[in-house]
Design a protein around this motif. Structure first.
Motif, short mmCIF file in Angstrom:
data_model
loop_
_atom_site.label_atom_id
_atom_site.label_comp_id
_atom_site.label_asym_id
_atom_site.label_seq_id
_atom_site.Cartn_x
_atom_site.Cartn_y
_atom_site.Cartn_z
N TYR A 160 6.56 3.38 -0.71
CA TYR A 160 6.60 4.82 -0.94
C TYR A 160 6.77 5.10 -2.43
O TYR A 160 7.86 5.33 -2.90
N CYS A 161 5.68 5.04 -3.11
CA CYS A 161 5.44 5.31 -4.53
C CYS A 161 5.54 4.05 -5.37
O CYS A 161 6.53 3.34 -5.37
N LEU A 162 4.45 3.83 -6.09
CA LEU A 162 4.35 2.71 -7.02
C LEU A 162 4.37 3.20 -8.46
O LEU A 162 4.12 2.44 -9.38
N GLY A 163 4.64 4.50 -8.62
CA GLY A 163 4.67 5.06 -9.97
C GLY A 163 3.28 5.29 -10.54
O GLY A 163 3.12 5.44 -11.75
N ALA A 164 2.28 5.32 -9.69
CA ALA A 164 0.90 5.54 -10.15
C ALA A 164 0.31 6.78 -9.49
O ALA A 164 -0.89 6.85 -9.22
N CYS A 165 1.17 7.76 -9.25
CA CYS A 165 0.77 8.96 -8.50
C CYS A 165 -0.42 9.67 -9.13
O CYS A 165 -1.26 10.23 -8.42
N ALA A 166 -0.50 9.68 -10.46
CA ALA A 166 -1.59 10.38 -11.13
C ALA A 166 -2.93 9.71 -10.86
O ALA A 166 -3.98 10.32 -11.10
N LEU B 24 0.85 -1.19 0.00
CA LEU B 24 0.00 0.00 0.00
C LEU B 24 0.88 1.24 0.00
O LEU B 24 1.73 1.40 0.87
N CYS B 25 0.65 2.11 -0.98
CA CYS B 25 1.49 3.30 -1.10
C CYS B 25 1.09 4.35 -0.07
O CYS B 25 -0.09 4.71 0.05
N LEU B 26 2.09 4.83 0.65
CA LEU B 26 1.87 5.88 1.65
C LEU B 26 2.69 7.13 1.33
O LEU B 26 2.94 7.95 2.21
N SER C 71 1.50 11.77 -2.69
CA SER C 71 0.30 11.88 -3.52
C SER C 71 -0.81 10.97 -3.01
O SER C 71 -1.97 11.38 -2.91
N CYS C 72 -0.45 9.74 -2.68
CA CYS C 72 -1.47 8.80 -2.18
C CYS C 72 -1.97 9.22 -0.81
O CYS C 72 -3.17 9.09 -0.52
N GLN C 73 -1.07 9.75 0.02
CA GLN C 73 -1.52 10.23 1.33
C GLN C 73 -2.56 11.33 1.18
O GLN C 73 -3.54 11.40 1.91
S1 FES Z 1 2.67 8.49 -4.38
FE1 FES Z 1 1.51 6.68 -4.41
S2 FES Z 1 1.92 5.87 -6.37
FE2 FES Z 1 3.22 7.59 -6.25
#
Ligand code: FES
Length: 160
Positions: A121-127, A80-82, A85-87
Motif C-alpha cells: 500500500y504505496c511505494l512512494g511512486a503515486c505520481a 504490487l501497489c494497491l 492512486s494506483c487503484q
Molecule cells: S499509491 Fe501506489 S505508489 Fe503510492
C-alpha cells in the motif's frame, strides 16, 4: 524434503538470546526468518516451548503478519501497489492479471516457486501510478503488457 534439523542451532541460538526478554515472540520470529529465510515447522514447537506459549499462539501471530513466511521465499518478489492512486489507474486489474497468469493468490507463490505476489500500500511512486516493485526495483506507469513482460522475464531467466 529438506532436513529442518539443520536449522536447530540457529533457532536455539535466537531463543537463547531472547527467551528472557518481555515480548520476545516478534523479535524471535524476525530473527529466525532473517537467518533462515522463512519460519520452518521445526521452529514452532521450539519457540512455543522456550517462550511458554502454545503452538497455536505462535502460529496465530505468524499468520496475522503477512511479512512472516512459513515456506522458503520465491526467487522473485513482486510487490504490487494497491493503494488509492494506483487503484485509480488500474492496479486491481494488474493484480488480477498476475493472479491469473501465475495461478496464485495475494501473498501466494507460483507453483514453480519462481514468483511471489505481495500486495503493498504505496511505494512512494503515486505520481507515476500504477507502480510495482520487482526484486527491489520500482517500475512505474505499468501497463498490462509491461507487467506481462516483467513476469515472463522472471519465468524465463535465472534472474530479472
Ligand atoms: S499509491 Fe501506489 S505508489 Fe503510492
Amino acid at each position: 524434503m529438506p532436513d529442518e534439523t539443520l536449522h536447530l542451532p540457529l533457532i536455539q541460538g535466537v531463543l537463547h538470546a531472547h527467551k528472557d526478554t518481555p515480548g520476545a515472540l516478534l523479535p524471535v520470529l524476525h530473527a529466525i526468518q532473517d537467518g533462515i529465510g522463512h519460519i520452518p515447522d521445526i521452529a514452532i514447537g521450539e519457540i512455543a516451548h522456550a517462550l511458554n506459549l502454545t503452538q497455536a499462539e505462535v502460529l496465530g501471530v505468524i499468520s496475522f503478519y503477512h511479512d512472516f513466511r512459513r515456506v522458503a521465499p520465491a526467487r522473485h518478489i513482486l510487490r504490487l501497489c494497491l493503494a488509492e492512486s494506483c487503484q485509480s489507474r488500474g492496479a486491481k486489474a494488474l493484480a488480477a492479471q498476475v493472479r491469473e497468469h501465475l495461478d496464485l493468490d495475494d501473498h501466494g507463490s507460483s507453483a514453480d516457486g519462481q514468483i511471489s505476489l505481495r500486495p503493498v500500500y504505496c511505494l512512494g511512486a503515486c505520481a507515476c501510478s500504477p507502480a510495482l516493485e520487482l526484486d527491489g526495483q520500482v517500475h512505474a506507469r505499468v501497463t498490462p503488457q509491461r507487467l506481462h513482460e516483467l513476469v515472463e522475464g522472471c519465468l524465463e531467466k535465472e534472474s530479472c
